[in-house]
Scaffold this active site. Sequence first.
Site, PDB file in Angstrom:
ATOM      1  N   CYS B  37     -41.475  34.484   2.313  1.00  0.00           N
ATOM      2  CA  CYS B  37     -41.128  33.618   3.433  1.00  0.00           C
ATOM      3  C   CYS B  37     -42.112  33.731   4.584  1.00  0.00           C
ATOM      4  CB  CYS B  37     -39.706  33.909   3.907  1.00  0.00           C
ATOM      5  SG  CYS B  37     -39.520  35.596   4.452  1.00  0.00           S
ATOM      6  N   CYS B 107     -36.133  40.947   2.126  1.00  0.00           N
ATOM      7  CA  CYS B 107     -36.344  41.475   3.474  1.00  0.00           C
ATOM      8  C   CYS B 107     -36.324  43.000   3.439  1.00  0.00           C
ATOM      9  CB  CYS B 107     -35.266  40.970   4.432  1.00  0.00           C
ATOM     10  SG  CYS B 107     -34.835  39.236   4.202  1.00  0.00           S
TER      11      CYS B 107
HETATM   12  S1  FES Z   1     -35.613  35.743   4.963  1.00  0.00           S
HETATM   13 FE1  FES Z   1     -37.520  35.825   5.869  1.00  0.00          FE
HETATM   14  S2  FES Z   1     -37.608  37.948   6.422  1.00  0.00           S
HETATM   15 FE2  FES Z   1     -35.623  37.743   5.739  1.00  0.00          FE
END
Ligand code: FES
Lengths: 426, 137
Positions: B37, B107
């Site tokens: 992400c 994450c």
């Molecule tokens: S979804 Fe992007 S860092 Fe958690």
Amino acid sequence: MSTDVKVPPQQLPVTHVLAPEGVKLPIYMDNHATTPMDPRVLEEILPYFMEKFGNAASRNHSFGWIAEEGVETARERIAKLVGSTTKEIIFTSGATESDNLAIKGVAEMYREKGNHIITAVTEHKAVLDTCKRLEKYGYRVTYMPVQKDGLIDLDDLKRAMDDKTILVTIMAANNEIGVLQPVAEIGKLCRERGVIFHTDATQAVGKIPVDVNKLNIDVMSISGHKMYGPKGVGALYVRRKNPRVQVSAIIDGGGHERGMRSGTLNVPGIVGLGKACALAQEEMATESVRLAGLRERLRDRIMGKLDEVYINGSMEHRLPGNLNISFAYVEGESLLMGINDVAVSSGSACTSATLEPSYVLKALGTGDDLAHSSIRFGIGRFNTAAEVDYVADRVIETVERLRELSPLYEMAKEGINLKDVKWAGE
Amino acid sequence: MSYSDKVIDHYNNPRNVGSMDKSSNDVGTGLVGAPECGDVMKLQIRVNRDTNVIEEAKFKTFGCGSAIASSSLATEWVKGKTVDEALTIKNMDIVKELSLPPVKIHCSVLAEDAIRSAIADWKKKQETTKPVAVEAK
Ligand code: FES
Ligand SMILES: Cc1ncc(COP(=O)(O)O)c(C=O)c1O
């Protein structure tokens, strides 16, 4: 940010500072996702659930006639708002269905004439995915890019059209960045070349003047719940004259809506959509000035306090209630979490189920990092100046806090060009 | 999606936010990005050369609430551990502690990577004498 792929809003306990006088928390400022229903719409609808419950297609008794009368009043109100005749309005279950009916219906009806469709990369998924499906059935689709400000280039459009082009479908107002396409000019180009022009005007109708004749529109999608009406009801405008446009039905059955959309009419919903249009007609002129004022107030307050804040999309060609901004070095979902008593949305990858940042912002050439940092504010009929001030202050305070937490902010302050950094793990 | 109370607590009161001098010989810096992400985490440790114990840890994170909470928790967990003990921290331990949903597992991976990367940086410094800049060319 488009409502389809995003994880629903956070349900966090509201633990924060007391709201100022006259501000009730949480604040809803996500009016592109949906709008609350206007109480005057609700009032109009209620009798149609109980005493006026008839089927509008029942021709032989008063129950049917009364329901039909409600439907026809609604049709007149919609027609009046968009400058059409009543026979050109077809009721649907919402803009998703209207987009499907418009695009698939035209594609099928005009298959002999050609198989080429033109749209733009920033369209709503209801348009893009419908076009994608048609590609499987042998249609050719051109997905036009947009310029930095979100507008299509009319010369691109001219170049994209060929003798097989049957349909151009370009939205009137974008649901993420509020950018208004040059609909009248697009319509004119299409008219000159005998190409049908459909516009998804879901976010535009009721917010800005939309007249199908002045804007050269042939087919147009409308939705109730984006204009203070009920959910699950919409309409499709289909031009009957100069030129006459026909669409094939995609739902077959009892032949309602002049054969174009079978199914017993959602009478309360339709009555509500009609009332929403009547209210918009009366109030749009003053409301749009008020909303644009609130939008400027929000923008000035935020930008007066924070640097490295970037507006996504044209400010000039924009819906009055829309503001879409990126707060550099701050990730959007963490920002939403910090302003948990305010409902807005973000184009951040972290808020999307697919971990992809907003395709609309990417199409503007906004880098992944800024798309990641974007927040969409949708100011609507029931928002007040006090709410705008509160939201701005919460945003400022949270952005400042998160920037202190951001390694990117620190690096930028040290003069490191983030584009040159090679990340471990990448 | 709703966050767990622990994620909210770390988000509202992040532990050990800040930076240490990355050129210092007893500081290890990990700067990692999540390809999923595009988020970025910086985690730093200060290690006692005689005992190999991590005496101080700091972080900064650009990422979602779960990423902030994961890194905040990571700094809490590594503190007081030896370097080798810290290497046994697994992302799934973080997932469990913070009750992260499946979409947020990456994450926590970022936090584990940041710990490893910081320790690797520190170890490298102990082998060589000259300080190594980690994040920039
Ligand atoms: S979804 Fe992007 S860092 Fe958690
Ligand atoms: C531009 C646009 N088109 C289509 C839709 C779909 O509308 P509906 O929810 O009525 O199906 C939306 C709403 O998300 C929209 O914003």
